[in-house]
Each structure stands twice: as structure tokens, then as C-alpha cells.
Write a protein that holds these residues in place. Sequence first.
Motif, PDB file in Angstrom:
ATOM      1  N   LEU A  44      56.256 -17.376 -16.104  1.00  0.00           N
ATOM      2  CA  LEU A  44      56.613 -17.454 -14.860  1.00  0.00           C
ATOM      3  C   LEU A  44      56.898 -15.899 -14.402  1.00  0.00           C
ATOM      4  O   LEU A  44      57.704 -15.207 -15.341  1.00  0.00           O
ATOM      5  CB  LEU A  44      57.787 -18.275 -14.739  1.00  0.00           C
ATOM      6  N   LEU A  90      55.939 -22.340  -7.724  1.00  0.00           N
ATOM      7  CA  LEU A  90      57.056 -23.142  -7.866  1.00  0.00           C
ATOM      8  C   LEU A  90      58.100 -22.477  -7.231  1.00  0.00           C
ATOM      9  O   LEU A  90      58.514 -21.372  -7.279  1.00  0.00           O
ATOM     10  CB  LEU A  90      57.567 -23.011  -9.522  1.00  0.00           C
ATOM     11  N   GLU A 101      72.011 -22.300 -13.834  1.00  0.00           N
ATOM     12  CA  GLU A 101      71.033 -23.310 -13.959  1.00  0.00           C
ATOM     13  C   GLU A 101      70.227 -23.499 -12.726  1.00  0.00           C
ATOM     14  O   GLU A 101      70.535 -23.565 -11.755  1.00  0.00           O
ATOM     15  CB  GLU A 101      71.974 -24.434 -14.258  1.00  0.00           C
ATOM     16  N   GLN A 102      68.750 -23.606 -13.106  1.00  0.00           N
ATOM     17  CA  GLN A 102      67.837 -23.844 -12.010  1.00  0.00           C
ATOM     18  C   GLN A 102      66.933 -25.167 -12.013  1.00  0.00           C
ATOM     19  O   GLN A 102      66.972 -25.390 -13.070  1.00  0.00           O
ATOM     20  CB  GLN A 102      66.985 -22.531 -12.001  1.00  0.00           C
ATOM     21  N   PHE A 103      66.835 -25.712 -10.747  1.00  0.00           N
ATOM     22  CA  PHE A 103      66.131 -26.864 -10.920  1.00  0.00           C
ATOM     23  C   PHE A 103      64.747 -26.562  -9.966  1.00  0.00           C
ATOM     24  O   PHE A 103      64.863 -25.796  -8.971  1.00  0.00           O
ATOM     25  CB  PHE A 103      66.894 -27.982 -10.276  1.00  0.00           C
ATOM     26  N   PHE A 104      63.607 -27.109 -10.636  1.00  0.00           N
ATOM     27  CA  PHE A 104      62.343 -26.781  -9.859  1.00  0.00           C
ATOM     28  C   PHE A 104      61.665 -28.017  -9.315  1.00  0.00           C
ATOM     29  O   PHE A 104      61.789 -28.999  -9.658  1.00  0.00           O
ATOM     30  CB  PHE A 104      61.306 -26.370 -11.241  1.00  0.00           C
ATOM     31  N   GLY A 105      61.001 -27.358  -8.141  1.00  0.00           N
ATOM     32  CA  GLY A 105      60.244 -28.394  -7.334  1.00  0.00           C
ATOM     33  C   GLY A 105      58.848 -28.625  -8.070  1.00  0.00           C
ATOM     34  O   GLY A 105      58.590 -28.177  -9.344  1.00  0.00           O
TER      35      GLY A 105
ATOM     36  N   PHE B  34      68.777 -21.231 -22.060  1.00  0.00           N
ATOM     37  CA  PHE B  34      68.360 -22.450 -21.275  1.00  0.00           C
ATOM     38  C   PHE B  34      67.130 -22.899 -22.237  1.00  0.00           C
ATOM     39  O   PHE B  34      66.269 -21.927 -22.439  1.00  0.00           O
ATOM     40  CB  PHE B  34      67.994 -22.539 -19.780  1.00  0.00           C
ATOM     41  N   TYR B  36      63.597 -25.403 -20.992  1.00  0.00           N
ATOM     42  CA  TYR B  36      63.022 -26.036 -19.905  1.00  0.00           C
ATOM     43  C   TYR B  36      61.604 -26.726 -20.532  1.00  0.00           C
ATOM     44  O   TYR B  36      60.928 -26.020 -21.434  1.00  0.00           O
ATOM     45  CB  TYR B  36      62.546 -25.280 -18.816  1.00  0.00           C
ATOM     46  N   LEU B  44      59.094 -27.409 -13.705  1.00  0.00           N
ATOM     47  CA  LEU B  44      59.675 -27.229 -14.986  1.00  0.00           C
ATOM     48  C   LEU B  44      60.935 -28.296 -15.080  1.00  0.00           C
ATOM     49  O   LEU B  44      61.728 -28.485 -13.955  1.00  0.00           O
ATOM     50  CB  LEU B  44      60.481 -25.834 -15.177  1.00  0.00           C
ATOM     51  N   PHE B  46      64.589 -29.356 -16.817  1.00  0.00           N
ATOM     52  CA  PHE B  46      65.618 -28.654 -17.553  1.00  0.00           C
ATOM     53  C   PHE B  46      65.733 -29.580 -18.669  1.00  0.00           C
ATOM     54  O   PHE B  46      66.037 -30.853 -18.720  1.00  0.00           O
ATOM     55  CB  PHE B  46      66.970 -28.552 -16.614  1.00  0.00           C
ATOM     56  N   LYS B  49      71.371 -26.388 -22.301  1.00  0.00           N
ATOM     57  CA  LYS B  49      71.797 -24.993 -21.929  1.00  0.00           C
ATOM     58  C   LYS B  49      72.944 -24.656 -22.846  1.00  0.00           C
ATOM     59  O   LYS B  49      73.874 -25.806 -23.360  1.00  0.00           O
ATOM     60  CB  LYS B  49      72.323 -25.097 -20.479  1.00  0.00           C
TER      61      LYS B  49
END
Lengths: 113, 116
Positions: A44, A90, A101-105, B34, B36, B44, B46, B49
Motif C-alpha cells: 500500500l 482504497l 485504527e483504520q477501516f477500509f472501503g 496491527f 489486516y 483490507l 482489520f 491490534k
Amino acid sequence: SQTIHQWPATLVQPVGSPLSLECTVEGTSNPNLYWYRQAAGRGLQLLFYSVGIGQISSEVPQNLSASRPQDRQFILSSKKLLLSDSGFYLCARGRERVYNEQFFGPGTRLTVL
Amino acid sequence: AQSVAQPEDQVNVAEGNPLTVKCTYSVSGNPYLFWYVQYPNRGLQFLLKYITGDNLVKGSYGFEAEFNKSQTSFHLKKPSALVSDSALYFCAVRDATSGNTGKLIFGQGTTLQVKP
């Protein structure tokens, strides 16, 4: 909810044409938002991030730009696409109050011909 | 410089066997780590963590990861692999120099192939 919407899901564009990819997120207000590119199904690359409306930070100089016209809307653009812009794009959001903390589409697959 | 390394491009295991996907990191201060997972043509997801506390972290789908400060590692593990675990796995660490931007530094990814 951490739902993230991206469209279109797939896009094929000729070299030199413009680009607009849209990302909208649900959840609490003022999230951190991110655009990544993934080439060849591998690593990424962070392209842009935003910590608020109208605030855009660019990670790498390139043919793309980003804008955040509304709190939950993040747009990736280009005036003239290059072959090297092909990839999987993304969008991600930071989790509220726990920014790390990341959340992805679901991503947009862009092919430039 | 801060970094994340996933030394294996691909890991192959037989279904039912334990699996390990390796990750080492280099970051200033206490690491926020983290994992993923990414299935083909998807975003991605999750998994888990580590922020602080118990070195063994449990996550989604039966995965767990062990934080080892002395070895600067955060390996992903699962006691019994499933064919459906086959995917691309990313390790990430919080960019400690980025303030409240929440930026993450990702490894290059490891493809896990579980064979029946």
C-alpha cells in the motif's frame, strides 16, 4: 458504523482523460480520511490524508490530487491520467477517538489504457 | 527511520496445520501494531491490534498475534489453518511521528496459501 462507500468499483479510462473517485464514510463526525494506492496486488502506498474539511496532506508528488468538500466525503482526482496511475485505490477512515485504527472501503480498480 | 518488515512474500501451509506470518518493526517509542487481511479485489479487513497489555492478542477468525518487545516482532498465528484463510496479510505500525493524523506504516504483505 464504520461503513465506507467507494465508487465506481471498476473504471477503465484512456490516457489523458480526467479522473474522479469518490469516497463517503458513515459514523461520527470529523474522521481522519486516507487515500491509498495498491499496485499489482501488493504493498500500500499512502497518497493523501485529511484531518478535517478542506485539509489535505500529500504524501508523494504525483499526478493526483484530493479534496474533502464535506466532513464525510473524500475525493481523488486527476486532470490527465497516466498509464502509471493504474491500480487499486482504497479509501480508509480512522476510528473515532482512536485514530490509529483504520477501516477500509471496498476499493476502486482503475485501469488506464 | 520507522519501518515494518514482512520477510516472507508467501507462506504455504496445509489445512489443519498451525500457521505463522512474520512481522518485525522499527519505531520510536511504544509501538501500536496491527494486522489486516485482504481477499482478492477487496479492501483490507482489520484482524487485531496491540496497543498495550497482554503480549498475546486475540482477533477475528481465530487469529492471534504475539508481541515481543525484545525481538521487535508481532507475528500472526493461528493454531489450525483453513483453506478460506488463504489471502494477503499486512502488518502495520502507527507512525509515531505523525501526531494525531493516525498514519500507519504498512509492510509489503505476505500471501498465505493454505492447501487442502
